[in-house]
Design a protein around this motif. Structure first.
Motif, PDB file in Angstrom:
ATOM      1  N   PRO A 177      -1.210   8.404   2.983  1.00 52.02           N
ATOM      2  CA  PRO A 177      -0.123   7.420   3.059  1.00 52.02           C
ATOM      3  C   PRO A 177       0.641   7.458   4.377  1.00 52.02           C
ATOM      4  N   ASP A 178       0.482   8.527   5.162  1.00 54.61           N
ATOM      5  CA  ASP A 178       1.163   8.606   6.448  1.00 54.61           C
ATOM      6  C   ASP A 178       0.222   8.360   7.631  1.00 54.61           C
ATOM      7  N   ASP A 179      -0.951   7.799   7.371  1.00 58.38           N
ATOM      8  CA  ASP A 179      -1.900   7.433   8.436  1.00 58.38           C
ATOM      9  C   ASP A 179      -1.474   6.085   8.999  1.00 58.38           C
ATOM     10  N   ALA A 224      -1.871   4.443  11.790  1.00 51.73           N
ATOM     11  CA  ALA A 224      -2.854   3.565  12.429  1.00 51.73           C
ATOM     12  C   ALA A 224      -3.602   2.751  11.374  1.00 51.73           C
ATOM     13  N   TYR A 225      -3.964   3.397  10.264  1.00 54.90           N
ATOM     14  CA  TYR A 225      -4.677   2.686   9.203  1.00 54.90           C
ATOM     15  C   TYR A 225      -3.789   1.636   8.557  1.00 54.90           C
ATOM     16  N   TRP A 226      -2.549   1.996   8.215  1.00 49.14           N
ATOM     17  CA  TRP A 226      -1.682   1.057   7.501  1.00 49.14           C
ATOM     18  C   TRP A 226      -1.233  -0.084   8.393  1.00 49.14           C
ATOM     19  N   LEU A 227      -1.177   0.140   9.702  1.00 50.09           N
ATOM     20  CA  LEU A 227      -0.921  -0.973  10.624  1.00 50.09           C
ATOM     21  C   LEU A 227      -2.097  -1.943  10.628  1.00 50.09           C
ATOM     22  N   SER A 228      -3.304  -1.409  10.473  1.00 49.59           N
ATOM     23  CA  SER A 228      -4.478  -2.289  10.413  1.00 49.59           C
ATOM     24  C   SER A 228      -4.462  -3.112   9.125  1.00 49.59           C
ATOM     25  N   VAL A 229      -3.951  -2.530   8.036  1.00 48.55           N
ATOM     26  CA  VAL A 229      -3.806  -3.283   6.791  1.00 48.55           C
ATOM     27  C   VAL A 229      -2.783  -4.403   6.986  1.00 48.55           C
ATOM     28  N   ARG A 230      -1.683  -4.084   7.636  1.00 47.67           N
ATOM     29  CA  ARG A 230      -0.654  -5.101   7.909  1.00 47.67           C
ATOM     30  C   ARG A 230      -1.242  -6.273   8.681  1.00 47.67           C
ATOM     31  N   GLU A 231      -2.111  -5.974   9.638  1.00 45.12           N
ATOM     32  CA  GLU A 231      -2.721  -7.036  10.438  1.00 45.12           C
ATOM     33  C   GLU A 231      -3.561  -7.981   9.585  1.00 45.12           C
ATOM     34  N   THR A 232      -4.193  -7.447   8.533  1.00 45.16           N
ATOM     35  CA  THR A 232      -4.995  -8.316   7.655  1.00 45.16           C
ATOM     36  C   THR A 232      -4.108  -9.160   6.750  1.00 45.16           C
TER      37      THR A 232
END
Length: 414
Positions: A16-18, A20-28
């Motif tokens: 949950p604190d990754d 870079a990954y969660w920013l990529s989810v936001r982009e989608t």
């Protein structure tokens, strides 16, 4: 990978604190926020793949003889199909013959609260934390049919499973036939122990109905394990689906006890879940995008989503709970926990706090006052997957600045 949350070790594909990954989810998801939006209880931003699917199907949905074309060919007038019901059943852990497609949570809620068989003198248990529309339905039915509605007295803020169960056990009477509860109390984040309440109710021959508007897609749950008799949810909040989609779950043996909102014109038997789907013509582009919605959620993982939402909540709540003027309404150590959190600012009106936060810092939170008890008021936050830790941290810094600035007036009032 392993991650610690509420004293438990979680085995997750993504932590949950990754960031870079969660920013990529936001982009989608590409949220079109006009400010820092920390309230997602009304709706979540549908990901681009869902929005694009709806746009792709709009013209086809409005054209003549649309039932001749895929993906509408196998869909009923209600927008339901075997594929859609199976996808929802698999995701939420229930047989497909216990899942009906609806247009929103309210449709499923109204179906059960209006349609469950009762007679004059019977009693329904609810809570002050039930959605106001749910209580309106119950009160209208009470007036129309001379049944009783009793509100179970639950704590405003943290509460243990034992406290909650004791409150329900003390409230149940000989005339109690139905218990209606929210799975998650939206204002405070309290997760009611649905399984334990359902077991208690079943031992007394009582039907348990759950408003799952804020748990479907938010908590990592399996309907069969919850043990409730009925559960209604929408798909546009925490599943990030299109507005105008939802589902109703009713255990097979309980289906005959609930009348549909619309009389079945296709002679579906009383024990068929499909009797609840005969609502007339709908805009099929919306339910036709449910497969894309399910795919989006499965790609991330429900356990991962739930952990991320709790992580965002803990990031602000952990810092603020030690402040002398903050009284948390949320037990962030409880498991399972939600991503919601509520608090009270001592010495400052909730509306004033929210207004200052929005006008000066461009951050939106929810100032609330419970309809059933005006003394129950505070601030609510419900960050979603499209929110970032930077936004959470900005909220904390803004809150601390407001509290520091108003310290003198608070001290004088004290």
């Amino acid at each position: 990978m392993n991650f610690q949350s509420a004293g438990k070790t979680l085995h997750l594909k993504k932590a949950p604190d990754d960031e870079a990954y969660w920013l990529s989810v936001r982009e989608t998801m590409n949220p079109l926020y006009v400010n820092t939006q920390l309230v997602n209880t009304r709706r979540g931003p549908a990901p681009l793949v869902v929005r694009e699917k709806v746009r792709e199907l709009v013209d086809l949905s409005l054209s003549y003889e649309l039932d001749e074309y895929e993906p509408f060919k196998e869909m009923k007038e209600s927008g339901s199909s075997v594929e859609i019901r199976t996808l929802l059943a698999d995701y939420f852990g229930a047989p497909a013959d216990e899942i009906a497609l609806t247009r929103n949570a309210m449709e499923g809620i109204a179906t059960v609260l209006n349609g469950f068989v009762l007679k004059p003198g019977d009693e329904i248990l609810a809570t002050k934390f039930c959605y106001d529309s749910n209580l309106a339905i119950l009160r209208q039915r009470a007036l129309r049919e001379e049944i009783a509605v009793k509100l179970v007295d639950l704590p405003f803020g943290p509460a243990s499973e034992e406290e909650i169960l004791t409150a329900f056990e003390n409230a149940i009477g000989e005339k109690t036939k139905l218990i209606s509860i929210p799975h998650v109390v939206a204002r405070t984040g309290l997760v009611l122990p649905v399984k334990a309440i359902s077991e208690l109710a079943r031992s007394r021959g009582i039907f348990t109905f759950v408003d799952g508007a804020h748990s479907a897609g938010h908590l990592d749950l399996r309907l069969e394990e919850l043990g409730c008799d009925g559960y209604a949810a929408c798909l546009h909040k925490w599943m990030y689906g299109p507005r105008g989609t939802g589902f109703l779950y009713i255990r097979k043996e309980q289906i005959p006890k609930v009348w549909p909102l619309f009389a079945s014109w296709s002679d579906k038997p009383a024990d068929s879940i499909e009797k609840f789907e005969e609502v007339g013509t709908v805009f099929k582009a919306l339910p036709a995008s449910i497969p894309e919605m399910i795919s989006f959620n499965r790609k991330i993982g429900q356990a991962e989503k739930s952990a991320r939402l709790r992580y965002l909540r803990d990031r602000w709540a952990t810092r603020l709970r030690s402040h002398e003027r903050i009284r948390l309404l949320t037990d962030i150590d409880a498991a399972p926990g939600s991503g919601f959190g509520g608090f009270v600012v001592e010495g400052m009106d909730a509306e004033d706090f929210a207004n200052v936060l929005l006008e000066e810092f461009n951050i939106h939170v929810k100032a609330f006052e419970m309809e059933e008890d005006s003394s129950m008021k505070g601030i609510q936050l419900s960050p979603g997957l499209a929110n970032t830790t930077e936004e959470i941290d900005s909220f904390v810094e803004a809150t601390l600045a407001i509290l520091a600035r108003s310290h003198n007036s608070f001290s004088q009032a004290g």
